[in-house]
Design a protein around this motif. Structure first.
Motif, mmCIF file in Angstrom:
data_model
loop_
_atom_site.group_PDB
_atom_site.id
_atom_site.type_symbol
_atom_site.label_atom_id
_atom_site.label_comp_id
_atom_site.label_asym_id
_atom_site.label_seq_id
_atom_site.Cartn_x
_atom_site.Cartn_y
_atom_site.Cartn_z
ATOM 1 N N GLU A 71 4.428 24.553 37.331
ATOM 2 C CA GLU A 71 3.588 25.223 35.877
ATOM 3 C C GLU A 71 2.839 24.457 35.024
ATOM 4 O O GLU A 71 2.050 24.819 34.484
ATOM 5 C CB GLU A 71 4.747 26.304 35.336
ATOM 6 N N PHE A 72 3.575 23.152 34.900
ATOM 7 C CA PHE A 72 2.830 22.313 33.794
ATOM 8 C C PHE A 72 1.825 21.282 34.198
ATOM 9 O O PHE A 72 1.184 20.873 33.477
ATOM 10 C CB PHE A 72 4.041 21.597 33.197
ATOM 11 N N TYR A 73 1.879 21.281 35.515
ATOM 12 C CA TYR A 73 0.992 20.327 36.409
ATOM 13 C C TYR A 73 -0.267 20.387 35.712
ATOM 14 O O TYR A 73 -1.038 19.280 35.596
ATOM 15 C CB TYR A 73 1.061 20.397 37.692
ATOM 16 N N GLN A 74 -0.980 21.434 35.784
ATOM 17 C CA GLN A 74 -2.383 21.728 35.443
ATOM 18 C C GLN A 74 -2.910 21.117 34.254
ATOM 19 O O GLN A 74 -3.832 21.008 33.730
ATOM 20 C CB GLN A 74 -2.936 22.967 35.930
ATOM 21 N N GLU A 75 -1.716 21.037 33.407
ATOM 22 C CA GLU A 75 -1.997 20.739 32.051
ATOM 23 C C GLU A 75 -2.068 19.053 32.010
ATOM 24 O O GLU A 75 -2.740 18.612 31.076
ATOM 25 C CB GLU A 75 -0.603 20.979 31.118
ATOM 26 N N ILE A 76 -1.590 18.495 32.971
ATOM 27 C CA ILE A 76 -1.647 16.967 33.070
ATOM 28 C C ILE A 76 -2.880 16.307 34.074
ATOM 29 O O ILE A 76 -3.476 15.341 33.568
ATOM 30 C CB ILE A 76 -0.287 16.334 33.283
ATOM 31 N N ILE A 77 -2.758 17.144 35.241
ATOM 32 C CA ILE A 77 -3.532 16.461 36.305
ATOM 33 C C ILE A 77 -4.539 17.516 36.724
ATOM 34 O O ILE A 77 -4.309 18.693 37.054
ATOM 35 C CB ILE A 77 -2.636 16.127 37.352
ATOM 36 N N THR A 78 -5.683 16.848 36.984
ATOM 37 C CA THR A 78 -6.744 17.685 37.542
ATOM 38 C C THR A 78 -7.624 17.357 38.750
ATOM 39 O O THR A 78 -8.599 17.930 39.257
ATOM 40 C CB THR A 78 -7.910 18.140 36.428
ATOM 41 N N THR A 79 -7.027 16.056 39.072
ATOM 42 C CA THR A 79 -7.765 15.228 40.313
ATOM 43 C C THR A 79 -7.328 16.018 41.646
ATOM 44 O O THR A 79 -7.976 15.745 42.517
ATOM 45 C CB THR A 79 -7.778 13.832 40.209
ATOM 46 N N ARG A 80 -6.021 16.348 41.629
ATOM 47 C CA ARG A 80 -5.565 16.959 42.743
ATOM 48 C C ARG A 80 -4.444 18.124 42.557
ATOM 49 O O ARG A 80 -4.227 18.140 41.480
ATOM 50 C CB ARG A 80 -4.888 16.006 43.624
ATOM 51 N N SER A 81 -4.051 19.010 43.681
ATOM 52 C CA SER A 81 -3.340 20.109 43.345
ATOM 53 C C SER A 81 -2.026 19.595 43.678
ATOM 54 O O SER A 81 -1.710 18.883 44.363
ATOM 55 C CB SER A 81 -3.788 21.369 44.157
ATOM 56 N N TYR A 82 -1.277 20.572 42.902
ATOM 57 C CA TYR A 82 0.443 20.510 43.374
ATOM 58 C C TYR A 82 0.737 20.551 44.847
ATOM 59 O O TYR A 82 1.369 19.688 45.273
ATOM 60 C CB TYR A 82 1.338 21.468 42.582
ATOM 61 N N ASP A 83 -0.104 21.483 45.508
ATOM 62 C CA ASP A 83 0.161 21.682 46.669
ATOM 63 C C ASP A 83 -0.394 20.406 47.551
ATOM 64 O O ASP A 83 0.349 20.114 48.738
ATOM 65 C CB ASP A 83 -0.595 22.931 47.403
#
Length: 194
Positions: A71-83
């Motif tokens: 849930e918080f990942y996209q607030e920090i990282i935009t160069t790759r997805s969690y999946d």
């Protein structure tokens, strides 16, 4: 090695290695293995074939942190997805290497995000052999330089919860340790850090 180290970790700040890099990476792994040490690498995302090549060269561990909750990942990282991160862990595991995966605490996430990261790691098909729990090291000029400091007892709780949820994993007290006083470090070890 002469000072007692048994594992050597090599890293590159890449999104992912290119195929042209693979012969050099393989040569590095083989060179460290010839010294009689365990090997670890962190190179970003891996494709299935790349993971297999590194495993065949003798790579023991691959470090690829999830960093935070989905849930918080996209607030920090935009160069790759969690999946994509989870796919890399799957490629590493299926190639026969040991997994080193954890996260960074104190990036402005909530307690729910911290527990979400640990739940994700604990629910992998097999727990990571190594779980580094990092405290954010603030760097001037970055977006997180002014984030509010995380309470040390909240950090210690993360160590304790990781220990309970992944009892056979090595819970590593990693980045940020230099900013912790001896008492906080001791409490981390008492809470379950290896």
């Amino acid at each position: 090695k002469a000072n007692g180290s048994s594992r050597f970790c090599m890293g590159a700040a890449w999104k992912n290695p290119k195929q042209r890099d693979m012969p050099y990476l393989i040569q590095m792994v083989e060179g460290v293995k010839q010294m009689g040490m365990e090997t670890c690498m962190t190179l970003g995302m891996l494709e299935k074939q790349q993971a297999e090549q590194l495993a065949e060269a003798g790579l023991d561990y691959y470090n690829h942190n999830l960093d935070t909750s989905r849930e918080f990942y996209q607030e920090i990282i935009t160069t790759r997805s969690y999946d994509q991160r989870l796919d890399t862990l799957e490629h590493v595991r299926s190639a026969g290497m040991k997994v080193c995966s954890g996260g960074i605490m104190g990036m402005g996430e909530t307690a729910t995000d911290r527990s979400g990261l640990l739940v994700q790691l604990a629910n992998l098909p097999r727990h990571p052999e190594s779980v580094p729990i990092n405290m954010l090291v603030k760097v001037k000029g970055t977006l997180l330089e002014n984030v509010e400091d995380m309470d040390h007892f909240e950090f210690i709780r993360c160590i304790a919860v990781a220990r309970i949820m992944m009892p056979r994993s090595h819970v590593r007290l990693s980045a940020g340790r230099e900013e912790m006083n001896q008492q906080v470090q001791a409490l981390c070890f008492m809470a379950g850090a290896n």
